[in-house]
Design a protein around this motif. Structure first.
Motif, PDB file in Angstrom:
ATOM      1  N   ILE A 148      -0.965   3.758  10.022  1.00  0.00           N
ATOM      2  CA  ILE A 148       0.173   3.264   9.244  1.00  0.00           C
ATOM      3  C   ILE A 148      -0.271   2.196   8.255  1.00  0.00           C
ATOM      4  N   GLU A 149      -1.191   1.335   8.670  1.00  0.00           N
ATOM      5  CA  GLU A 149      -1.631   0.244   7.800  1.00  0.00           C
ATOM      6  C   GLU A 149      -2.358   0.744   6.555  1.00  0.00           C
ATOM      7  N   ARG A 150      -2.802   1.986   6.544  1.00  0.00           N
ATOM      8  CA  ARG A 150      -3.521   2.503   5.372  1.00  0.00           C
ATOM      9  C   ARG A 150      -2.591   2.938   4.250  1.00  0.00           C
ATOM     10  N   TRP A 151      -1.276   3.094   4.546  1.00  0.00           N
ATOM     11  CA  TRP A 151      -0.394   3.603   3.491  1.00  0.00           C
ATOM     12  C   TRP A 151       0.988   2.962   3.477  1.00  0.00           C
ATOM     13  N   PHE A 152       1.399   2.302   4.558  1.00  0.00           N
ATOM     14  CA  PHE A 152       2.754   1.756   4.626  1.00  0.00           C
ATOM     15  C   PHE A 152       2.678   0.247   4.777  1.00  0.00           C
ATOM     16  N   SER A 153       3.135  -0.301   5.866  1.00  0.00           N
ATOM     17  CA  SER A 153       3.137  -1.761   6.021  1.00  0.00           C
ATOM     18  C   SER A 153       1.712  -2.250   6.316  1.00  0.00           C
TER      19      SER A 153
ATOM     20  N   TRP B 171      10.490   5.291  -0.634  1.00  0.00           N
ATOM     21  CA  TRP B 171       9.994   6.414   0.166  1.00  0.00           C
ATOM     22  C   TRP B 171       9.226   7.415  -0.688  1.00  0.00           C
ATOM     23  N   ARG B 172       9.653   7.628  -1.921  1.00  0.00           N
ATOM     24  CA  ARG B 172       8.890   8.523  -2.803  1.00  0.00           C
ATOM     25  C   ARG B 172       7.463   8.026  -2.972  1.00  0.00           C
ATOM     26  N   VAL B 173       7.341   6.710  -3.191  1.00  0.00           N
ATOM     27  CA  VAL B 173       6.014   6.132  -3.372  1.00  0.00           C
ATOM     28  C   VAL B 173       5.224   6.175  -2.071  1.00  0.00           C
ATOM     29  N   PHE B 174       5.847   5.800  -0.961  1.00  0.00           N
ATOM     30  CA  PHE B 174       5.119   5.737   0.299  1.00  0.00           C
ATOM     31  C   PHE B 174       4.663   7.112   0.769  1.00  0.00           C
ATOM     32  N   LEU B 175       5.482   8.141   0.568  1.00  0.00           N
ATOM     33  CA  LEU B 175       5.036   9.477   0.955  1.00  0.00           C
ATOM     34  C   LEU B 175       3.886   9.947   0.081  1.00  0.00           C
ATOM     35  N   TRP B 176       3.933   9.619  -1.209  1.00  0.00           N
ATOM     36  CA  TRP B 176       2.790   9.919  -2.059  1.00  0.00           C
ATOM     37  C   TRP B 176       1.564   9.161  -1.571  1.00  0.00           C
ATOM     38  N   ASN B 177       1.744   7.878  -1.201  1.00  0.00           N
ATOM     39  CA  ASN B 177       0.617   7.075  -0.724  1.00  0.00           C
ATOM     40  C   ASN B 177       0.080   7.604   0.598  1.00  0.00           C
ATOM     41  N   LEU B 178       0.954   8.128   1.453  1.00  0.00           N
ATOM     42  CA  LEU B 178       0.502   8.775   2.686  1.00  0.00           C
ATOM     43  C   LEU B 178      -0.445   9.923   2.356  1.00  0.00           C
ATOM     44  N   ARG B 179      -0.032  10.788   1.447  1.00  0.00           N
ATOM     45  CA  ARG B 179      -0.885  11.910   1.059  1.00  0.00           C
ATOM     46  C   ARG B 179      -2.189  11.408   0.442  1.00  0.00           C
ATOM     47  N   HIS B 180      -2.079  10.412  -0.438  1.00  0.00           N
ATOM     48  CA  HIS B 180      -3.248   9.884  -1.125  1.00  0.00           C
ATOM     49  C   HIS B 180      -4.247   9.283  -0.131  1.00  0.00           C
ATOM     50  N   ALA B 181      -3.743   8.510   0.831  1.00  0.00           N
ATOM     51  CA  ALA B 181      -4.632   7.876   1.810  1.00  0.00           C
ATOM     52  C   ALA B 181      -5.321   8.918   2.684  1.00  0.00           C
ATOM     53  N   VAL B 182      -4.577   9.937   3.123  1.00  0.00           N
ATOM     54  CA  VAL B 182      -5.158  10.957   4.006  1.00  0.00           C
ATOM     55  C   VAL B 182      -6.137  11.848   3.260  1.00  0.00           C
ATOM     56  N   GLU B 183      -5.787  12.241   2.031  1.00  0.00           N
ATOM     57  CA  GLU B 183      -6.638  13.166   1.283  1.00  0.00           C
ATOM     58  C   GLU B 183      -7.804  12.465   0.589  1.00  0.00           C
ATOM     59  N   ARG B 184      -7.529  11.345  -0.059  1.00  0.00           N
ATOM     60  CA  ARG B 184      -8.543  10.698  -0.900  1.00  0.00           C
ATOM     61  C   ARG B 184      -9.355   9.653  -0.148  1.00  0.00           C
ATOM     62  N   HIS B 185      -8.743   8.958   0.827  1.00  0.00           N
ATOM     63  CA  HIS B 185      -9.434   7.868   1.527  1.00  0.00           C
ATOM     64  C   HIS B 185      -9.306   8.027   3.051  1.00  0.00           C
ATOM     65  N   PRO B 186      -9.671   9.172   3.608  1.00  0.00           N
ATOM     66  CA  PRO B 186      -9.461   9.374   5.051  1.00  0.00           C
ATOM     67  C   PRO B 186     -10.233   8.371   5.895  1.00  0.00           C
TER      68      PRO B 186
ATOM     69  N   ALA C  52       4.882   3.059  -9.940  1.00  0.00           N
ATOM     70  CA  ALA C  52       3.727   3.245  -9.061  1.00  0.00           C
ATOM     71  C   ALA C  52       2.674   4.037  -9.813  1.00  0.00           C
ATOM     72  N   GLY C  53       1.421   3.694  -9.572  1.00  0.00           N
ATOM     73  CA  GLY C  53       0.338   4.400 -10.232  1.00  0.00           C
ATOM     74  C   GLY C  53      -0.921   4.396  -9.392  1.00  0.00           C
ATOM     75  N   MET C  54      -1.743   5.443  -9.573  1.00  0.00           N
ATOM     76  CA  MET C  54      -3.067   5.482  -8.965  1.00  0.00           C
ATOM     77  C   MET C  54      -4.019   4.752  -9.897  1.00  0.00           C
TER      78      MET C  54
ATOM     79  N   ASP D   7      -9.503   4.439  -7.241  1.00  0.00           N
ATOM     80  CA  ASP D   7      -8.278   5.163  -6.893  1.00  0.00           C
ATOM     81  C   ASP D   7      -7.415   4.379  -5.905  1.00  0.00           C
ATOM     82  N   GLY D   8      -7.198   3.111  -6.233  1.00  0.00           N
ATOM     83  CA  GLY D   8      -6.259   2.303  -5.472  1.00  0.00           C
ATOM     84  C   GLY D   8      -4.836   2.623  -5.889  1.00  0.00           C
ATOM     85  N   VAL D   9      -3.890   1.816  -5.452  1.00  0.00           N
ATOM     86  CA  VAL D   9      -2.473   2.082  -5.706  1.00  0.00           C
ATOM     87  C   VAL D   9      -1.783   0.798  -6.155  1.00  0.00           C
ATOM     88  N   LEU D  10      -1.053   0.888  -7.271  1.00  0.00           N
ATOM     89  CA  LEU D  10      -0.218  -0.211  -7.756  1.00  0.00           C
ATOM     90  C   LEU D  10       1.239   0.189  -7.593  1.00  0.00           C
TER      91      LEU D  10
END
Length: 253
Positions: free
Chosen positions: A38-43, A135-150, A212-214, A220-223
């Motif tokens: 959770i800490e990789r993409w949410f709180s 939630w739109r941003v966080f779900l995108w960040n979930l995908r980004h963290a799992v796919e790009r920064h596992p 929000a942006g990559m 490939d961080g997240v703003l």
């Protein structure tokens, strides 16, 4: 209402969104059902006591826990949590609920999110809008963290300054002329005080509510920027997340 009858539940509404992730259900489950995940993409602070009846504690600042009770625990398939910050609402079955449903096909795990129990009153409309964007941003960040920064820990810089002015005025001060027409998929380049720059691709731009942006210039961080209120004085939330980047690089931004 007749004597002995329970009062009718207040009207509520839900946010329903989904995202497809090129990963196994186990990898996605680890991201939504463990503290480190959770800490990789949410709180930035999270802990999980797994299993039905367990707890999920989230915090945006150390010590400010937001606890939820796990009501459905089906590893790789479904996770449901009920907010415990309002114990009376939880007892009455009207508490805020977050429900993740996972399905996998052809190498993609789809996460369907249902965030229910949100007030359906006009005074909550602006907050509902902000939560939906969140939630739109966080779900995108979930995908980004799992796919790009596992498996890579996240470093987060978070500030919430007080501001004055309308959302449009503050948006203009933050993003300048470039922010007037940005949309998802566009490139962005923001110069910061001190000579540093953030550049990358727009993920979400809902002017004057959220951006929000990559950040390609930050590995490939997240703003993520949110206009958190209105009126004479309110706050802007700014979160900058970095993966695989040293603390010194983050602190110089």
């Amino acid at each position: 209402m007749n004597a002995g009858e329970e009062p009718a539940a207040a009207p509520s509404r839900s946010i329903e969104l989904s995202v497809g992730i090129a990963a196994t259900a186990d990898a996605v489950w680890e991201a939504i059902a463990t503290g480190d995940g959770i800490e990789r993409w949410f709180s930035p602070f999270a802990s999980v006591e797994g299993g039905k009846g367990g707890t999920v504690n989230l915090a945006w600042e150390k010590g400010a826990d937001w606890p939820s009770r796990i009501t459905v625990w089906q590893p790789g398939k479904r996770l449901q949590m009920v907010d415990l910050s309002d114990l009376e609402a939880a007892r009455q079955g009207t508490a805020l609920t977050v429900d993740y449903h996972l399905t996998t096909a052809d190498g993609t795990t789809r996460v369907h999110l249902v965030n229910s129990g949100l007030p359906a009153t006009p005074d909550f409309d602006e907050h509902f809008h902000m939560m939906t964007n969140g939630w739109r941003v966080f779900l995108w960040n979930l995908r980004h963290a799992v796919e790009r920064h596992p498996g890579v820990p996240r470093r987060m810089i978070r500030v919430r300054p007080w501001v004055k002015g309308s959302r449009e005025e503050v948006w203009g001060r933050l993003f300048g002329e470039e922010g007037r027409s940005l949309k998802a998929g566009d490139s962005f380049h923001f110069d910061l005080d001190g000579g540093e720059a953030l550049a990358g691709e727009v993920v979400l731009c809902d002017r004057p509510w959220a951006f929000a942006g990559m950040v390609e210039s930050l590995n490939d961080g997240v703003l993520h920027v949110e206009m958190e209120g209105s009126g004479e004085k309110w706050k802007v939330g700014v979160w900058l997340s970095a993966y695989g980047v040293g603390a010194g690089r983050c602190l110089c931004l």
